[in-house]
Scaffold this motif. Structure first.
Motif, short mmCIF file in Angstrom:
data_model
loop_
_atom_site.label_atom_id
_atom_site.label_comp_id
_atom_site.label_asym_id
_atom_site.label_seq_id
_atom_site.Cartn_x
_atom_site.Cartn_y
_atom_site.Cartn_z
N ARG A 184 0.06 -7.95 9.00
CA ARG A 184 1.05 -6.94 8.61
C ARG A 184 1.74 -7.33 7.30
NH1 ARG A 184 6.41 -7.55 8.62
NH2 ARG A 184 7.70 -5.68 8.53
N THR A 185 2.13 -8.61 7.19
CA THR A 185 2.80 -9.07 5.98
C THR A 185 1.86 -8.95 4.78
OG1 THR A 185 4.13 -10.60 7.28
CG2 THR A 185 4.00 -11.01 4.91
N MET A 186 0.61 -9.37 4.94
CA MET A 186 -0.36 -9.25 3.86
C MET A 186 -0.59 -7.80 3.47
SD MET A 186 -4.32 -10.66 3.67
CE MET A 186 -4.94 -9.50 4.91
N PHE A 187 -0.68 -6.93 4.46
CA PHE A 187 -0.89 -5.51 4.20
C PHE A 187 0.24 -4.93 3.36
CE2 PHE A 187 -0.02 -1.10 5.59
CZ PHE A 187 -1.16 -0.48 5.12
N LEU A 188 1.48 -5.26 3.73
CA LEU A 188 2.63 -4.72 3.01
C LEU A 188 2.76 -5.31 1.61
CD1 LEU A 188 5.28 -4.77 5.89
CD2 LEU A 188 4.06 -2.79 4.97
N GLN A 189 2.39 -6.56 1.43
CA GLN A 189 2.61 -7.22 0.16
C GLN A 189 1.43 -7.13 -0.80
OE1 GLN A 189 3.79 -11.24 1.14
NE2 GLN A 189 5.85 -10.63 1.77
N ALA A 190 0.21 -6.95 -0.29
CA ALA A 190 -0.96 -7.03 -1.18
C ALA A 190 -1.95 -5.89 -1.04
CB ALA A 190 -1.68 -8.35 -0.94
N ILE A 191 -1.76 -4.97 -0.09
CA ILE A 191 -2.74 -3.91 0.13
C ILE A 191 -2.13 -2.52 -0.03
CG2 ILE A 191 -4.34 -2.90 1.79
CD1 ILE A 191 -4.64 -5.68 3.03
N ASP A 192 -0.99 -2.29 0.58
CA ASP A 192 -0.36 -0.96 0.59
C ASP A 192 0.49 -0.77 -0.66
OD1 ASP A 192 0.80 1.44 1.12
OD2 ASP A 192 1.92 0.78 2.89
N ALA A 193 -0.03 -0.01 -1.63
CA ALA A 193 0.67 0.18 -2.90
C ALA A 193 1.95 0.98 -2.75
CB ALA A 193 -0.25 0.88 -3.90
N THR A 194 2.16 1.64 -1.62
CA THR A 194 3.39 2.40 -1.41
C THR A 194 4.49 1.56 -0.77
OG1 THR A 194 2.76 3.20 0.80
CG2 THR A 194 1.99 4.47 -1.10
N SER A 195 4.19 0.33 -0.42
CA SER A 195 5.19 -0.53 0.23
C SER A 195 6.20 -1.05 -0.78
CB SER A 195 4.50 -1.71 0.90
OG SER A 195 5.44 -2.70 1.28
N PRO A 196 7.48 -1.10 -0.44
CA PRO A 196 8.49 -1.68 -1.35
C PRO A 196 8.23 -3.15 -1.65
CG PRO A 196 9.54 -0.41 0.39
CD PRO A 196 8.11 -0.53 0.77
N SER A 197 7.46 -3.83 -0.80
CA SER A 197 7.18 -5.25 -1.00
C SER A 197 5.86 -5.50 -1.72
CB SER A 197 7.14 -5.97 0.36
OG SER A 197 8.37 -5.85 1.03
N PHE A 198 5.19 -4.44 -2.18
CA PHE A 198 3.86 -4.58 -2.80
C PHE A 198 3.93 -5.42 -4.06
CE2 PHE A 198 0.32 -2.68 -5.40
CZ PHE A 198 -0.72 -3.18 -4.61
N SER A 199 3.05 -6.43 -4.16
CA SER A 199 3.04 -7.34 -5.30
C SER A 199 2.16 -6.84 -6.43
CB SER A 199 2.55 -8.72 -4.87
OG SER A 199 1.18 -8.66 -4.48
N GLY A 200 1.19 -5.98 -6.12
CA GLY A 200 0.24 -5.52 -7.12
C GLY A 200 -1.20 -5.74 -6.71
N GLY A 201 -1.42 -6.37 -5.57
CA GLY A 201 -2.78 -6.59 -5.09
C GLY A 201 -3.07 -8.06 -4.87
N MET A 202 -4.29 -8.35 -4.47
CA MET A 202 -4.71 -9.73 -4.22
C MET A 202 -4.67 -10.52 -5.53
SD MET A 202 -5.42 -10.29 -1.02
CE MET A 202 -5.59 -9.29 0.48
N GLY A 203 -4.15 -11.73 -5.45
CA GLY A 203 -4.10 -12.60 -6.60
C GLY A 203 -3.00 -12.30 -7.59
#
Length: 297
Positions: free
Chosen positions: A52-71
């Motif tokens: 869930r944490t990975m999904f919100l931070q690295a996969i879901d571009a609509t999440s407020p916690s999105f970093s921009g993707g893998m890497g």
């Protein structure tokens, strides 16, 4: 226990009683099912929450916690009362986080050299929640280091210029990297160091063609509503479906591969969720929160 009573136990009990030939009586089966369901839930809980944490931070571009993707790094500043993702944030060491997908190839982590009096550490966790290693001051000193982040199936030679290997067990790694905030230089100095953190696929580091990419991960398989259920709230069938999904992605780790809980998890969670339709409903505590002080790199 409402999860077990409402969803797991009825389905498990029905499945077992239908498949038996009468040699196992219901009163003998239910206690064992309750134990198996409880153990499976406990066993898969960290896996689902890490996914869930990975999904919100690295996969879901609509999440407020999105970093921009893998890497891609997301660097945070000093926490304020508005920052609620971390229960007790440490303002002495502002955070940076990122995720890497190791299914196709390893990644190379590079930490820059810093002052002798400053502390930094790059903690790397797998999808099971195991803290695998901490690159940085304690293990490598402050002179800078390059570390290969490799999955369980990688068997290549350590390339020149790379100091050591962190071996993953789940094909996905996440980092919570900390950089000490000192009075001299303040956040400007911290940000300069954070901007020196680098993650590159091994092929890019060696100037070689990239291997064929693996399939793109999505959240909760199926409809948009299911994906929204992962982000804003879930009921127990969604948890079971994600347990099944993440078990297939991560696989049992070497340290737990021989455990009874691992076998019970696969035999209990996977059949339970194979034909059940997830119900994604708001209202649970699984939700995303914003990071007002975040700074993308």
């Amino acid at each position: 226990m409402s999860f077990l009573r409402r969803y797991v136990l009825p389905v498990l009990a029905s499945a077992v009683l239908i498949s038996t030939t009468g040699t196992v009586r219901a009163q003998e089966t239910v206690p064992n099912l309750r134990d198996a369901a409880r153990d499976s839930y406990i066993f898969t809980y960290p896996l689902v929450m890490m996914y869930r944490t990975m999904f919100l931070q690295a996969i879901d571009a609509t999440s407020p916690s999105f970093s921009g993707g893998m890497g891609v790094w997301l660097h945070l500043g000093v926490a304020t009362p508005a920052d609620t993702d971390i229960v007790t944030p440490n303002n002495d060491t502002p955070y940076s986080y990122a995720w890497v997908d190791l299914r196709s190839e390893p990644w190379v982590l590079t930490l820059p050299a810093i002052e002798a009096e400053r502390f930094y550490t790059s903690q790397w966790d797998d999808l099971w929640g195991h803290v695998l290693d901490n690159a940085g001051s304690v293990n490598d000193g402050n002179g800078g280091v390059s570390v290969l982040l490799a999955g369980p199936d990688w068997a290549g030679d350590l390339p020149a210029g790379i100091d050591r290997v962190i071996r993953d067990e789940s094909r996905f790694l996440g980092t919570l990297t900390r950089t000490q905030l000192l009075p001299d230089g303040g956040m400007d100095a911290v940000e300069a160091i954070q901007n020196g953190y680098a993650l590159r696929p091994l092929s890019a580091s060696l100037d070689q063609p990239a291997p064929r990419p693996q399939s793109r991960l999505t959240g909760c398989p199926g409809r948009t509503a299911r994906k929204r259920g992962l982000r804003t709230g879930t009921t127990s069938p969604v948890f079971c479906r994600l347990s099944r999904r993440t078990l297939r992605i991560a696989g049992p780790t070497p340290r737990s591969r021989s455990s009874g809980s691992c076998r019970e998890s696969r035999s209990t969670v996977l059949p339970l969720t194979r034909k059940r339709r997830p119900i994604c409903a708001p209202g649970s505590t699984m939700h995303a929160r914003s990071w007002p002080t975040r700074r993308a790199n």
